[in-house]
Design an enzyme around this catalytic site. Structure first.
Site, short mmCIF file in Angstrom:
data_model
loop_
_atom_site.label_atom_id
_atom_site.label_comp_id
_atom_site.label_asym_id
_atom_site.label_seq_id
_atom_site.Cartn_x
_atom_site.Cartn_y
_atom_site.Cartn_z
N CYS A 2 0.89 -1.05 -0.04
CA CYS A 2 0.02 0.03 0.00
C CYS A 2 0.90 1.36 -0.01
CB CYS A 2 -0.90 -0.07 1.36
SG CYS A 2 -1.71 -1.62 1.48
N ARG A 27 3.27 0.46 -6.80
CA ARG A 27 3.27 -0.50 -5.63
C ARG A 27 2.16 -1.49 -5.64
NH1 ARG A 27 6.87 1.42 -1.54
NH2 ARG A 27 5.56 0.07 0.04
N TRP A 71 -3.96 -2.12 -0.96
CA TRP A 71 -3.87 -3.32 -1.72
C TRP A 71 -4.60 -4.20 -0.49
CZ3 TRP A 71 -1.80 -8.27 -1.12
CH2 TRP A 71 -1.97 -9.15 -2.29
N ASN A 96 -0.57 1.12 6.44
CA ASN A 96 0.02 0.06 5.87
C ASN A 96 0.61 -1.00 6.87
OD1 ASN A 96 0.02 1.62 3.31
ND2 ASN A 96 2.18 2.01 3.27
N GLY A 97 0.43 -2.16 6.55
CA GLY A 97 0.56 -3.34 7.49
C GLY A 97 -0.33 -4.08 7.79
N GLU A 480 13.33 -17.51 -13.86
CA GLU A 480 12.95 -16.10 -13.92
C GLU A 480 12.00 -15.74 -15.10
OE1 GLU A 480 12.81 -12.02 -12.90
OE2 GLU A 480 12.93 -13.77 -11.88
N LYS A 484 8.56 -14.27 -14.84
CA LYS A 484 8.05 -12.90 -15.57
C LYS A 484 6.75 -13.15 -16.43
CE LYS A 484 10.76 -9.99 -13.97
NZ LYS A 484 10.53 -10.83 -12.75
N GLU A 487 3.52 -13.50 -14.37
CA GLU A 487 3.51 -12.28 -13.53
C GLU A 487 2.66 -11.12 -14.44
OE1 GLU A 487 6.50 -10.89 -10.35
OE2 GLU A 487 7.37 -10.87 -12.39
N HIS A 503 11.01 -36.97 -15.95
CA HIS A 503 10.69 -37.19 -14.52
C HIS A 503 9.20 -36.70 -14.44
CE1 HIS A 503 14.32 -39.24 -13.09
NE2 HIS A 503 14.84 -38.28 -13.88
N LYS A 602 4.08 -4.27 -5.78
CA LYS A 602 5.70 -4.16 -5.84
C LYS A 602 6.46 -4.36 -4.68
CE LYS A 602 9.33 -3.02 -8.19
NZ LYS A 602 9.79 -3.78 -9.27
#
Length: 607
Positions: A2, A27, A71, A96-97, A480, A484, A487, A503, A602
């Site tokens: 947030c 963010r 958020w 925030n938190g 990675e 990406k 995401e 496997h 973010k």
């Protein structure tokens, strides 16, 4: 996650707050709101974007105000759950938190006659402050009394409708800073929000409570003792957080990587050699008797740690493990006091990474080093050694330039440890430094593959799944690449070491499953080629990122991008570039919100 901004001034603060919220959009958020004091408390909230909130607030005015992007954690993204929260139209709070004991506090406050309108944990804070304020009539004291009752993480800003030139803020486990102006002052959760109005910043420490007015501010520690905190001049500029000629911040940040990498290693490669003091004045003292390295991180930073594991063991000869922070902090660890604990975070405020660092230290593992992009972040302050990457602000949620600069920092750390262990001869050191000097140019060459990547992206945008394969040190780059892609394009993607195909993952391969292979001409190339033949035999379509030494050829079911040359130990950094470009262009083709993908933030500052 947030975002918070607040201002007290002799001018209308609404435009300042709105611009700050706009700069905090990166963010991640699903609602936004503002409260100002002007003959009382006025509050507007919205589940739309900041631009929509700005339109709703066009007639709002006030010299004191707080604003927030939320958020959702507790409660759905609805207007009633959006911040600021208010108590009896007298006190307003942004937060925030996460407050862990909110259920008990809610029960207590309901018993005192408070009605709850939201499903959030935050609403207990504003009612608690109002309860204490009603008892003592002093906003600072009410806030200090209230935070003593909170369990969990918080950064809060508080205003009262009765006070037109004063706000109070507090932090524990979530970042918050004060911005100093001329006869006006500000608070924010991120320095970027304040760049249009000031570059003079004070970073609050855990437990701090601050009383902020027009002309002065006072900071108190967790015991209520007045304290001085250092004033920093931000090196960022307002222009660094603007798009410029680019369509998205992610695109801008991909193309900023040559400069970001050059800036990050500038001091190291312009010295006569790699020195432990690159990581702080006590670098030699901390690093000289290191027997093992444990790298702790989340997400993309964890992938950087996986690459470094190969470097550490092959170049420095030191056992190295890479740990997911959210798992490490809950494991029963066998501590090693001579292990170097390396934490990696772009923001330096990642909740799980901070908690894992504290856990490691509590076990007697006090050799700590943070690799971070933000000076004065909690992670940097809590570590004995530090290496600040010089990536500049990274606005896009999907990390790009932070990742490649983290890899540079980890390579420099590897060389420093190898040198201390007597495993780095002078000519080898000179060779590695020369490779680093050539790296920005090599990244520029890697960016030239973009037109071919765009062609690939047209095909990928039609797919629902993708598989990424690699071997050895390039396997983390496959991880990675898969991260990406999912995401920002929402295509389900998985990465495997190519030797694991038989496997299990081979069962997924058919003509509808694109398979991306990271295939440089290294010692494992022939093994990888055998694995890729297994894909072709099942009708799979291959997309191969290789180099001049790999000798792959375009065919009916195999598409090849050939990077210029082979970068040796630094090859993973170059091969990350096509992975980033593929995700970006696939997302463009699908029309997703590239910089603000759904459900993601973010900086993950809560567990």
């Amino acid at each position: 996650m947030c975002g918070i901004i607040g201002a007290v001034a002799q001018r209308n603060v609404v435009p300042i707050l709105m611009e700050g919220l706009r700069r905090l959009e990166y963010r991640g958020y699903d609602s936004a709101g503002i409260a100002v004091v002007n003959g009382g408390l006025s509050r507007i909230r919205s589940t739309g974007r900041v631009a929509e909130l700005a339109a709703l607030s066009k007639d709002l005015k006030g010299n004191l105000g707080i604003a927030h992007t939320r958020w959702a954690t507790h409660g759905a993204p609805t207007e009633k759950n959006a911040h600021p929260h208010a108590s009896r139209d007298e006190i307003a709070v942004v937060h925030n938190g996460i407050i862990e004991n909110h259920v008990e506090l809610r029960t207590k406050l309901e018993g005192l006659g408070y009605r709850f309108e939201s499903d959030t944990d935050t609403e207990v804070i504003v009612h608690l402050i109002h309860h204490h304020y009603r008892g003592c009539g002093e906003l600072l004291e009410a806030t200090r009394s209230s935070v003593k009752e909170l369990d969990g993480a918080y950064a809060i800003a508080v205003v009262s409708g009765n006070l037109h030139d004063r706000m109070v803020c507090a932090r524990k486990g979530s970042p918050l800073l004060i911005g100093l102006g001329i006869e006006e002052n500000f608070i924010a959760s991120d320095a970027s929000a304040l760049l249009p109005v000031t570059r003079k910043m004070i970073y609050l420490e855990d437990g701090d409570v601050a009383d902020i007015g027009l002309l002065e501010y006072k900071i108190y520690d967790g015991e209520g003792v007045p304290v001085e905190r250092a004033v920093h001049i931000s090196e960022l500029s307002a222009e660094t957080t603007e798009l410029g000629k680019y369509r998205h911040f992610m695109q801008k940040e991909i193309f900023e990587q040559p400069k970001a990498v050059a800036d990050t290693m500038d001091i190291a490669i312009n010295e006569t050699g790699i020195s432990p003091e690159l990581f702080g004045p006590d670098g030699k003292l901390v690093l000289e008797d290191v027997e093992a390295v444990t790298i702790i991180a989340c997400g993309t930073s964890y992938h950087a740690g996986l690459v470094a594991r190969y470097w550490m063991e092959s170049l420095a000869g030191i056992p190295c493990s890479a740990e997911v922070a959210s798992e490490y902090r809950y494991r029963e660890i066998v501590p090693n006091p001579k292990a170097l604990i390396v934490t990696i975070s772009q923001s330096g405020e990642t909740a799980d990474t901070l908690a894992a660092l504290n856990y490691a230290v509590s076990l007697g593992q006090t050799k700590t080093l943070s690799i971070c992009n933000v000076d004065e972040s909690a992670l940097v302050r809590q570590s004995k050694l530090r290496f600040l990457t010089r990536a500049g602000p990274e606005i896009g949620v999907a990390s790009t330039k932070a990742f490649t600069t983290q890899l540079v920092a980890l390579f420099l750390l590897t060389l420093a440890l190898a040198k201390l262990k007597g495993r780095l001869a002078a000519e080898q050191e000179a060779g590695h430094i020369e490779s680093l000097r050539r790296l920005p140019h090599a990244i520029n060459q890697a960016l030239e593959v973009e037109p071919k990547i765009e062609q690939w992206a047209e095909k990928f945008s039609e797919k629902q799944h993708a598989l990424f394969l690699a071997r050895g040190i390039h396997y983390p780059i496959a991880l990675e690449g898969a991260l990406k892609l999912k995401e920002i394009s929402y295509i389900h993607a998985e990465a495997y070491p190519a030797g694991e195909l038989k496997h299990g993952p081979l069962a997924l391969v058919d003509s509808n499953m694109p398979v991306v292979a990271v295939a440089p001409g290294d010692a494992l190339l022939e093994k990888l080629k055998s694995n890729l033949q297994e894909v072709r035999a099942r009708g799979g379509e291959l997309y191969v990122v290789s180099d001049e030494e790999s000798h792959f050829q375009d065919e009916a079911s195999i598409h090849v991008i050939r990077m210029a040359g082979h970068a040796g130990h630094l090859s993973p950094i170059l091969h990350a570039i096509p992975m980033q470009l593929l995700a970006y262009h696939a997302a463009l083709q699908k029309g997703t919100d590239v910089d603000k993908p759904r459900n993601l933030a973010k900086s993950v500052t809560v567990e």
